[in-house]
Design an enzyme around this catalytic site. Structure first.
Site, short mmCIF file in Angstrom:
data_model
loop_
_atom_site.label_atom_id
_atom_site.label_comp_id
_atom_site.label_asym_id
_atom_site.label_seq_id
_atom_site.Cartn_x
_atom_site.Cartn_y
_atom_site.Cartn_z
N HIS A 182 80.92 -115.06 27.35
CA HIS A 182 81.33 -116.31 26.92
C HIS A 182 81.21 -117.29 27.87
CE1 HIS A 182 83.98 -119.31 25.36
NE2 HIS A 182 83.87 -118.77 24.34
N ASP A 239 87.22 -110.10 31.22
CA ASP A 239 87.55 -111.01 30.18
C ASP A 239 88.07 -110.25 28.98
OD1 ASP A 239 87.70 -112.85 28.37
OD2 ASP A 239 85.85 -113.75 28.75
N GLN A 269 88.56 -110.82 23.65
CA GLN A 269 88.16 -110.43 22.24
C GLN A 269 88.93 -108.62 22.36
OE1 GLN A 269 86.77 -111.55 19.50
NE2 GLN A 269 86.48 -113.34 20.81
N LYS A 295 93.85 -115.13 19.88
CA LYS A 295 92.87 -114.28 19.19
C LYS A 295 93.68 -113.01 18.70
CE LYS A 295 89.35 -116.31 21.36
NZ LYS A 295 88.23 -116.87 20.65
N CYS A 350 79.14 -119.82 21.96
CA CYS A 350 79.47 -120.08 23.39
C CYS A 350 78.76 -118.89 24.15
CB CYS A 350 80.77 -120.26 23.80
SG CYS A 350 81.68 -121.67 22.88
#
Length: 549
Positions: free
Chosen positions: A121, A197, A200, A223, A361
Site C-alpha cells: 500500500h 503491515d 489486511q 478494517k 493505493c
C-alpha cells in the site's frame, strides 16, 4: 463451532436500514461495517465517560483512563504481545508506519538500505521514500513478476547495508498473503528491523506477533469491524525504548524545561496530545466482539466465498482476472476487457453493489500488471452466497450490455464527431438508470478514437477515467474534440459537446448545463466520490472558452 454469516450480519445495524436491505457490500478491504456493540461503545463513552485521560483525578477522567488502558491490555492479548507497554495507539496503520519511518530512520546512515515490495500500500512506500530522500538512504524491492512479489527470493536483495525490511502481511489490491514463516526464515540472524503491515491480515486471521517473529506490526481498527481513526503499533519493548519519539507535545513528556524535555516511558512516549478516546472505546468493543466469534470458522466461510467468486469470474468472457484464490485473504481483482473499470463500477453501483475501482493505493503493482485501475471485490464474514450470486449476475448483465450497445456505428478516426443523431429527448424519457446507462453507452460510440490528442497537456484532471480534450476557435465559434477509454465518460462528453460544439462564447455562457445534466437524471455523476467527471469536462470547456478571450 459452526459459523452463520446470516447471524453474524444481524449484528450490523447498517444492513437493517430500509435503504440498505438489498445492499451487497464488497468494499471491505477499504473499511468494514460496524457492529452494534462498537456503535454503542462510542456513544456510551460520550454519554458517560467523556474526559481527558491521565491528566486529571476526577471521576470521569479516572473512568476514561481506565478504559484506555484496559483497551490497551485487550489489544496486547489480540496481538499476543509480551505486555501492554508494547502497544502504541495511532490514528491507523498509516500513522504507525510514518512513526516507524521517522523514528527508525533517524539512526540510519547515508547509503543504508530499506527493502519493500511492489505489493505494498502507498502507506508502506511513501513514508520510506520521504525518509530515504531526507537521509540519503536506498530503497530496494523484492524481485517480482508482472508486479507480483516473489517473496521466496527476498534474500536476493538483502545485504550488509539492509537495515529495514517493511512488507505487507496481505495485499490490499490482490489479497496476496505472503508466507510470513518463510520471510522470517530468510531474515533470521540478520541485523535489521522487520516490519509487517497487517492492515489486511488482522481483518481475516488471528495475529500472533510472537509466532510471526517480526520486530514491529501495524494494523487499523476500521478494517476489522472497529471505528475509524484508531490503529495499533506493536513493537518489541526494547526496540521501542531505544527509539526517539515522533511527535512532541502533551502526554508524551515526563518533564519540560525551557530548553530541554524528558520523555515519558512506554507507551506514552509515542502518544502525543489527546488520543481519539471514543475511537479507543470502540476499538475495545471491537476486540471483545471478535473474541466472541470463532475466527477460524469465519475465515473458512470467507475462503469458501472467495473460491466461489474466482470460479465464477474465471468462466466469464470479457473479464481479465488478476487475483488468485490461493494464499488470498479475501480479495477478487479484475478488469473488463471492453470499456473501463469505472464504466463497470457505475453499473454495479446502480445494482446496489458496492465495490472499489481504481489503483487501490497500489500504483506500482497495477502499473507492472499493465493496468491503471481494477475492480476490487473484497469479502468480510457477513457476506453471503446470495451476495456472490447477485454480484455475478450483475456482471453477466453488464457484459451482455457491452455487446448490445451498437445502434451507433463506431465513429471514424479523428475528424469532427457527428453528434446529430444524439437525441436528448430519448435520454430524458428513460425511466430507470439501466436504460439511461445503456443510452449513454450508445452515445459513447459517437465519439471517435483520437490517439493523436492523448497528450499530457490535453488530459482532463478530475475525471474518474482518463479523458483528453482539445479546443480550437474558428470565426468566433468554439470546437472541441474528446477521447477517453471509458464509454460512460465518452457518453457524458458527447452530451456536453452536443451543447457547446460550434457555439459562440456568449452562447456557451448562457447555457445552464448543470441543470440539464440533473434534469436528465444523471446527477449521480456529480458526486465527490465519482470525481465529478462531468464537472471536470465542463470546467475544462469553460476554461478553454474563457482562455480564448
Amino acid at each position: 463451532m459452526s459459523f452463520s454469516a446470516e447471524e453474524f450480519k444481524q449484528q450490523f445495524p447498517l444492513f437493517a436500514q430500509a435503504e440498505n436491505r438489498g445492499l451487497v457490500y464488497l468494499d471491505n478491504a477499504a473499511t468494514t461495517q460496524k457492529p452494534q456493540a462498537v456503535i454503542d461503545a462510542v456513544r456510551d463513552f460520550y454519554l458517560h465517560s467523556n474526559a481527558n485521560t491521565h491528566r486529571s483525578s476526577h471521576r470521569l477522567a479516572r473512568r476514561a483512563t481506565e478504559m484506555v488502558e484496559e483497551t490497551r491490555r485487550r489489544a496486547a492479548r489480540f496481538l499476543n504481545a509480551a505486555n501492554e507497554r508494547e502497544v502504541i495507539f495511532a490514528r491507523g496503520a498509516t500513522e504507525a508506519l510514518n512513526l516507524l519511518a521517522y523514528s527508525l530512520c533517524s539512526e540510519l546512515q547515508r547509503g543504508d538500505e530499506i527493502v519493500l515490495s511492489t505489493a505494498e500500500h502507498h502507506a508502506n512506500i511513501v513514508p520510506w521514500q520521504m525518509a530515504a530522500q531526507h537521509r540519503g538512504l536506498t530503497l530496494r524491492y523484492v524481485p517480482h513478476t508482472a508486479g507480483v512479489p516473489q517473496f521466496d527470493r527476498l534474500e536476493e536483495v538483502l545485504g550488509g547495508r539492509t537495515k529495514i525490511v517493511s512488507l505487507t502481511g496481505g495485499s490490499n489490491a490482490l489479497g496476496l498473503r505472503p508466507d510470513l514463516a518463510d520471510i522470517a526464515r530468510q531474515l533470521r540472524g540478520r541485523d535489521l528491523f522487520w516490519i509487517v503491515d497487517a492492515a489486511q491480515l488482522a481483518a481475516h486471521e488471528t495475529v500472533d506477533v510472537q509466532r510471526i517473529g517480526c520486530d514491529f506490526l501495524v494494523c487499523s481498527a476500521h478494517k476489522f469491524y472497529g471505528p475509524s481513526g484508531i490503529g495499533l503499533l506493536w513493537g518489541r519493548e526494547a526496540l521501542l525504548k531505544a527509539m526517539p519519539p515522533w511527535q512532541g507535545g502533551g502526554e508524551m513528556i515526563a518533564e519540560v524545561d525551557l530548553y530541554s524535555s524528558t520523555y515519558a516511558e512506554l507507551p506514552h512516549k509515542f502518544e502525543a496530545g489527546t488520543s481519539p478516546l471514543a475511537a479507543i472505546a470502540g476499538l475495545g468493543a471491537a476486540l471483545d466482539f471478535l473474541a466472541d466469534w470463532d475466527r477460524a470458522a469465519m475465515a473458512k466461510h470467507e475462503q469458501q466465498l472467495l473460491h466461489q467468486l474466482h470460479g465464477e469470474i474465471a468462466s466469464l468472457p470479457g473479464l481479465r482476472l488478476y487475483s488468485q484464490p490461493q494464499h488470498n485473504l479475501g480479495i477478487l481483482a479484475f478488469a473488463p476487457v471492453s470499456g473501463t473499470a469505472a464504466d463497470l463500477m457505475h453499473w454495479l453501483d446502480e445494482k446496489d453493489i458496492a465495490v472499489r475501482v481504481g489503483h487501490h493505493c497500489a500504483q506500482p503493482l497495477l502499473r507492472a500488471a499493465g493496468e491503471t485501475a481494477t475492480v476490487r471485490a473484497s469479502l468480510a464474514a457477513y457476506n453471503t452466497e446470495a451476495d456472490v450470486v447477485a454480484f455475478v449476475d450483475a456482471l453477466r448483465e453488464y457484459l451482455a450490455l457491452e455487446n448490445s450497445t451498437d445502434a451507433f456505428p463506431e465513429a471514424p478516426a479523428w475528424q469532427v464527431d457527428d453528434l446529430s443523431a444524439l437525441q436528448i429527448e430519448l435520454l430524458a424519457s428513460q425511466r430507470n438508470w439501466q436504460d439511461r446507462y445503456r443510452e449513454l453507452m450508445r452515445w459513447g460510440k459517437a465519439i471517435g478514437s483520437k490517439p493523436e490528442i492523448r497528450r499530457s497537456q490535453n488530459l482532463v484532471r478530475g475525471c474518474e477515467s482518463d479523458a483528453w480534450l482539445v479546443h480550437r476557435v474558428e470565426e468566433g465559434r468554439h470546437y472541441f474534440a474528446l477521447d477517453s477509454d471509458s464509454r460512460v465518460v465518452k457518453g457524458l462528453g458527447a452530451l456536453l459537446l452536443s451543447q457547446v460544439d460550434g457555439a459562440t462564447a456568449e452562447e456557451i455562457r448562457a447555457l445552464d448545463l448543470k441543470k440539464l445534466f440533473a434534469e436528465l437524471g444523471l446527477a449521480r455523476h456529480l458526486s465527490q466520490s465519482r470525481s465529478n467527471g462531468f464537472y471536470a469536462l465542463l470546467r475544462q470547456v469553460t476554461a478553454q472558452v474563457e482562455g480564448a478571450g
